[in-house]
Design a protein around this motif. Structure first.
Motif, PDB file in Angstrom:
ATOM      1  N   TYR A  38       0.942  -1.331   0.063  1.00  6.12           N
ATOM      2  CA  TYR A  38      -0.028   0.158   0.194  1.00  6.12           C
ATOM      3  C   TYR A  38       0.659   1.269   0.284  1.00  6.12           C
ATOM      4  CZ  TYR A  38      -3.742  -3.408   1.405  1.00  6.12           C
ATOM      5  OH  TYR A  38      -4.332  -4.291   1.540  1.00  6.12           O
ATOM      6  N   ASP A  39       0.104   2.187  -0.436  1.00  7.66           N
ATOM      7  CA  ASP A  39       0.655   3.561  -0.333  1.00  7.66           C
ATOM      8  C   ASP A  39       0.281   4.503   0.628  1.00  7.66           C
ATOM      9  OD1 ASP A  39      -1.331   4.289  -1.996  1.00  7.66           O
ATOM     10  OD2 ASP A  39      -0.064   4.573  -4.126  1.00  7.66           O
ATOM     11  N   SER A  40      -1.086   4.420   1.499  1.00  6.62           N
ATOM     12  CA  SER A  40      -1.483   5.677   2.291  1.00  6.62           C
ATOM     13  C   SER A  40      -1.754   4.848   3.972  1.00  6.62           C
ATOM     14  CB  SER A  40      -2.840   5.349   1.536  1.00  6.62           C
ATOM     15  OG  SER A  40      -3.496   6.397   2.286  1.00  6.62           O
ATOM     16  N   PHE A  41      -1.343   6.212   4.286  1.00  7.25           N
ATOM     17  CA  PHE A  41      -1.247   5.024   6.230  1.00  7.25           C
ATOM     18  C   PHE A  41      -1.768   5.885   6.994  1.00  7.25           C
ATOM     19  CE2 PHE A  41       2.506   3.190   3.320  1.00  7.25           C
ATOM     20  CZ  PHE A  41       1.865   1.767   3.736  1.00  7.25           C
ATOM     21  N   PHE A  42      -2.122   5.878   7.831  1.00  8.44           N
ATOM     22  CA  PHE A  42      -2.051   5.864   9.169  1.00  8.44           C
ATOM     23  C   PHE A  42      -0.699   6.376  10.028  1.00  8.44           C
ATOM     24  CE2 PHE A  42      -6.787   5.729   8.493  1.00  8.44           C
ATOM     25  CZ  PHE A  42      -7.124   6.848   8.455  1.00  8.44           C
ATOM     26  N   LEU A  43      -0.639   7.256  10.885  1.00 15.11           N
ATOM     27  CA  LEU A  43       0.631   7.087  11.333  1.00 15.11           C
ATOM     28  C   LEU A  43       0.306   8.084  12.588  1.00 15.11           C
ATOM     29  CD1 LEU A  43       3.681   6.320  12.194  1.00 15.11           C
ATOM     30  CD2 LEU A  43       4.285   8.421  10.651  1.00 15.11           C
ATOM     31  N   TRP A  44       0.043   6.697  13.653  1.00 17.70           N
ATOM     32  CA  TRP A  44      -0.107   7.265  15.310  1.00 17.70           C
ATOM     33  C   TRP A  44       0.951   7.299  16.052  1.00 17.70           C
ATOM     34  CZ3 TRP A  44      -4.412   8.413  13.593  1.00 17.70           C
ATOM     35  CH2 TRP A  44      -6.308   8.634  14.222  1.00 17.70           C
ATOM     36  N   ALA A  45       0.641   8.014  17.620  1.00 20.16           N
ATOM     37  CA  ALA A  45       1.541   8.072  18.198  1.00 20.16           C
ATOM     38  C   ALA A  45       1.852   6.859  18.712  1.00 20.16           C
ATOM     39  CB  ALA A  45       1.229   9.066  19.280  1.00 20.16           C
ATOM     40  N   GLY A  46       3.460   6.748  18.993  1.00 21.08           N
ATOM     41  CA  GLY A  46       3.773   5.479  19.893  1.00 21.08           C
ATOM     42  C   GLY A  46       4.217   4.142  18.099  1.00 21.08           C
ATOM     43  N   VAL A  47       4.304   4.200  17.115  1.00 23.86           N
ATOM     44  CA  VAL A  47       4.420   3.679  16.348  1.00 23.86           C
ATOM     45  C   VAL A  47       5.173   4.008  15.518  1.00 23.86           C
ATOM     46  CG1 VAL A  47       3.650   2.598  14.326  1.00 23.86           C
ATOM     47  CG2 VAL A  47       1.430   2.918  16.432  1.00 23.86           C
ATOM     48  N   ARG A  48       6.838   3.276  15.642  1.00 27.73           N
ATOM     49  CA  ARG A  48       7.679   2.974  15.461  1.00 27.73           C
ATOM     50  C   ARG A  48       7.834   3.341  13.549  1.00 27.73           C
ATOM     51  NH1 ARG A  48       8.072  -0.639  19.395  1.00 27.73           N
ATOM     52  NH2 ARG A  48       8.606  -2.269  17.783  1.00 27.73           N
ATOM     53  N   TYR A  60      -1.553   9.850   6.897  1.00 29.78           N
ATOM     54  CA  TYR A  60      -2.739  10.690   8.316  1.00 29.78           C
ATOM     55  C   TYR A  60      -2.424  10.912   9.182  1.00 29.78           C
ATOM     56  CZ  TYR A  60      -6.102  10.130   4.577  1.00 29.78           C
ATOM     57  OH  TYR A  60      -7.371  10.108   3.121  1.00 29.78           O
ATOM     58  N   ILE A  61      -1.465  11.533   9.763  1.00 29.46           N
ATOM     59  CA  ILE A  61      -0.766  11.637  11.019  1.00 29.46           C
ATOM     60  C   ILE A  61      -1.798  11.998  12.047  1.00 29.46           C
ATOM     61  CG2 ILE A  61       1.453  11.880  11.951  1.00 29.46           C
ATOM     62  CD1 ILE A  61       2.663  12.693   9.230  1.00 29.46           C
ATOM     63  N   LEU A  62      -2.079  11.863  13.029  1.00 30.55           N
ATOM     64  CA  LEU A  62      -2.098  12.691  14.476  1.00 30.55           C
ATOM     65  C   LEU A  62      -1.154  13.233  15.126  1.00 30.55           C
ATOM     66  CD1 LEU A  62      -4.412  11.897  16.743  1.00 30.55           C
ATOM     67  CD2 LEU A  62      -2.818  10.612  17.876  1.00 30.55           C
ATOM     68  N   GLY A  63      -2.213  14.008  15.225  1.00 29.85           N
ATOM     69  CA  GLY A  63      -1.565  15.389  15.472  1.00 29.85           C
ATOM     70  C   GLY A  63      -1.943  16.365  16.943  1.00 29.85           C
ATOM     71  N   GLY A  64      -3.281  16.020  17.483  1.00 31.06           N
ATOM     72  CA  GLY A  64      -3.309  16.040  18.406  1.00 31.06           C
ATOM     73  C   GLY A  64      -4.817  15.487  19.006  1.00 31.06           C
ATOM     74  N   GLU A  65      -5.275  15.965  20.429  1.00 25.84           N
ATOM     75  CA  GLU A  65      -6.682  14.834  21.099  1.00 25.84           C
ATOM     76  C   GLU A  65      -7.284  16.332  21.193  1.00 25.84           C
ATOM     77  OE1 GLU A  65      -5.621  11.870  23.509  1.00 25.84           O
ATOM     78  OE2 GLU A  65      -5.196  10.124  21.470  1.00 25.84           O
ATOM     79  N   VAL A  66      -8.696  16.313  21.502  1.00 26.72           N
ATOM     80  CA  VAL A  66     -10.030  17.076  22.021  1.00 26.72           C
ATOM     81  C   VAL A  66      -9.938  15.719  23.002  1.00 26.72           C
ATOM     82  CG1 VAL A  66     -11.884  18.075  22.292  1.00 26.72           C
ATOM     83  CG2 VAL A  66     -10.433  18.586  20.233  1.00 26.72           C
ATOM     84  N   ARG A  67      -9.828  15.836  24.456  1.00 26.15           N
ATOM     85  CA  ARG A  67     -10.195  14.900  25.454  1.00 26.15           C
ATOM     86  C   ARG A  67     -11.482  15.071  26.176  1.00 26.15           C
ATOM     87  NH1 ARG A  67      -3.832  14.125  27.920  1.00 26.15           N
ATOM     88  NH2 ARG A  67      -2.886  12.895  25.756  1.00 26.15           N
ATOM     89  N   ARG A  68     -11.944  14.385  27.064  1.00 28.12           N
ATOM     90  CA  ARG A  68     -13.536  14.492  27.607  1.00 28.12           C
ATOM     91  C   ARG A  68     -13.185  15.320  28.594  1.00 28.12           C
ATOM     92  NH1 ARG A  68     -17.598  11.802  26.804  1.00 28.12           N
ATOM     93  NH2 ARG A  68     -16.804  10.896  25.407  1.00 28.12           N
ATOM     94  N   GLU A  69     -12.091  15.932  29.002  1.00 30.09           N
ATOM     95  CA  GLU A  69     -11.862  15.943  30.509  1.00 30.09           C
ATOM     96  C   GLU A  69     -11.550  17.530  30.110  1.00 30.09           C
ATOM     97  OE1 GLU A  69      -8.093  14.425  29.725  1.00 30.09           O
ATOM     98  OE2 GLU A  69     -10.140  13.710  30.213  1.00 30.09           O
ATOM     99  N   SER A  70     -10.967  17.611  29.168  1.00 31.94           N
ATOM    100  CA  SER A  70     -10.412  19.535  28.439  1.00 31.94           C
ATOM    101  C   SER A  70     -11.337  19.802  27.454  1.00 31.94           C
ATOM    102  CB  SER A  70      -9.372  19.361  28.958  1.00 31.94           C
ATOM    103  OG  SER A  70      -8.630  18.253  28.833  1.00 31.94           O
ATOM    104  N   LEU A 235      -0.896   1.472  10.618  1.00 33.40           N
ATOM    105  CA  LEU A 235       0.250   1.118  10.964  1.00 33.40           C
ATOM    106  C   LEU A 235       0.232   0.576  12.333  1.00 33.40           C
ATOM    107  CD1 LEU A 235       2.910   2.950   8.834  1.00 33.40           C
ATOM    108  CD2 LEU A 235       1.833   0.455   8.618  1.00 33.40           C
ATOM    109  N   VAL A 236       1.206  -0.583  13.140  1.00 35.22           N
ATOM    110  CA  VAL A 236       1.414  -1.345  14.148  1.00 35.22           C
ATOM    111  C   VAL A 236       2.739  -1.467  13.910  1.00 35.22           C
ATOM    112  CG1 VAL A 236      -1.218  -1.557  14.875  1.00 35.22           C
ATOM    113  CG2 VAL A 236       0.274  -3.463  13.971  1.00 35.22           C
ATOM    114  N   ASN A 237       2.776  -1.444  15.732  1.00 40.83           N
ATOM    115  CA  ASN A 237       4.193  -2.341  15.940  1.00 40.83           C
ATOM    116  C   ASN A 237       4.293  -3.479  15.828  1.00 40.83           C
ATOM    117  OD1 ASN A 237       5.481   0.256  16.801  1.00 40.83           O
ATOM    118  ND2 ASN A 237       4.454   0.847  18.871  1.00 40.83           N
ATOM    119  N   PRO A 238       5.378  -4.200  15.031  1.00 38.78           N
ATOM    120  CA  PRO A 238       5.720  -5.058  15.443  1.00 38.78           C
ATOM    121  C   PRO A 238       5.426  -6.723  16.801  1.00 38.78           C
ATOM    122  CG  PRO A 238       7.055  -4.774  14.037  1.00 38.78           C
ATOM    123  CD  PRO A 238       6.883  -3.611  14.791  1.00 38.78           C
ATOM    124  N   ARG A 239       4.575  -7.889  16.185  1.00 38.28           N
ATOM    125  CA  ARG A 239       4.036  -8.226  17.584  1.00 38.28           C
ATOM    126  C   ARG A 239       5.669  -8.305  17.621  1.00 38.28           C
ATOM    127  NH1 ARG A 239      -1.809 -10.860  16.138  1.00 38.28           N
ATOM    128  NH2 ARG A 239      -2.677  -8.955  16.455  1.00 38.28           N
TER     129      ARG A 239
END
Length: 239
Positions: A38-48, A60-70, A235-239
């Motif tokens: 493939y050539d299109s990916f989600f890149l999340w925090a903590g994924v190597r 698609y890169i996770l840049g920020g979160e709007v959390r329930r408490e704030s 994408l996920v970290n290899p098990r």
């Protein structure tokens, strides 16, 4: 990108950017999703980092979160600004709530500008019965978003199967694409074929999100769907 457990249990009862070239056709045995296909990916925090990212066309890169408490704060999920010339970059904001304060709106526009992003993707678990209310929020988001940016949202497979057609129609002219998720956590949701067979009911361009390493067999209906725009691999970290 967290899917509600109850919803997951209920679900269990020409190729453009991001489309896999070697997807198993409907009659073939399921295969495991490989990033190199493939050539299109989600890149999340903590994924190597993985080699596939270097040759990606779209991220698609996770840049920020709007959390329930704030609700007034966009919590950063990435240190620094991604420098990825030649790639289509989406700033992803994951939201636990939609009553955003002005600080969130300002931070989103700032990050889009700093990143030189192609567009914004909102990752929010909008339940199917509440889709009309979600569309109302998206209209406000579209109004506030500078016109040069595209707007993408993640979606549940249940939208295509069970959403009110009138609610789905409200997405048209507001969002530029819907990326429908076919997994929970690191596993493909059983029974995905039944739901994706009706994906053409979603009246805006749509992609299907797959999880790296998950089981996948392409439903035949996707090839005939004129609004289908390919795949995005989480994408996920290899098990």
């Amino acid at each position: 990108m967290r899917r509600r457990t109850l919803l997951a249990l209920a679900l269990a009862a020409a190729l453009p950017v991001g489309c896999r070239q070697g997807a198993a056709p409907g009659g073939a045995a399921p295969t495991r999703v490989r990033a190199e296909d493939y050539d299109s990916f989600f890149l999340w925090a903590g994924v190597r980092p993985q080699p596939a990212v270097a040759r990606a066309k779209e991220l698609y890169i996770l840049g920020g979160e709007v959390r329930r408490e704030s609700p007034g704060v966009l919590e950063p999920m990435r240190a620094g600004v991604p420098r990825l010339p030649g790639k289509r970059v989406w700033l992803v904001v994951r939201a636990a709530r939609l009553d955003w304060g002005e600080g969130v709106w300002r931070a989103v526009e700032r990050d889009l500008r700093r990143w030189g992003a192609y567009g914004l993707q909102l990752d929010f678990d909008a339940a199917t019965p509440g889709l009309a209310d979600y569309a109302a929020f998206l209209r406000e988001l579209r109004r506030r978003l500078p016109p040069r940016y595209r707007l993408s949202v993640t979606g549940l497979m249940d939208w295509s199967a069970n959403a009110d057609p009138a609610a789905l129609a409200q997405l048209n002219g507001v969002v530029d694409e819907v990326v429908v998720q076919s997994y929970q956590g690191t596993e493909t949701i059983p029974g995905y074929e039944r739901y994706l067979a009706r994906l053409a009911r979603v009246p805006v361009p749509h992609k299907v999100a797959l999880v790296q390493g998950g089981e996948w067999r392409e439903p035949p209906a996707l090839r005939a769907d004129p609004l289908f725009r390919g795949y995005v691999v989480f994408l996920v970290n290899p098990r």
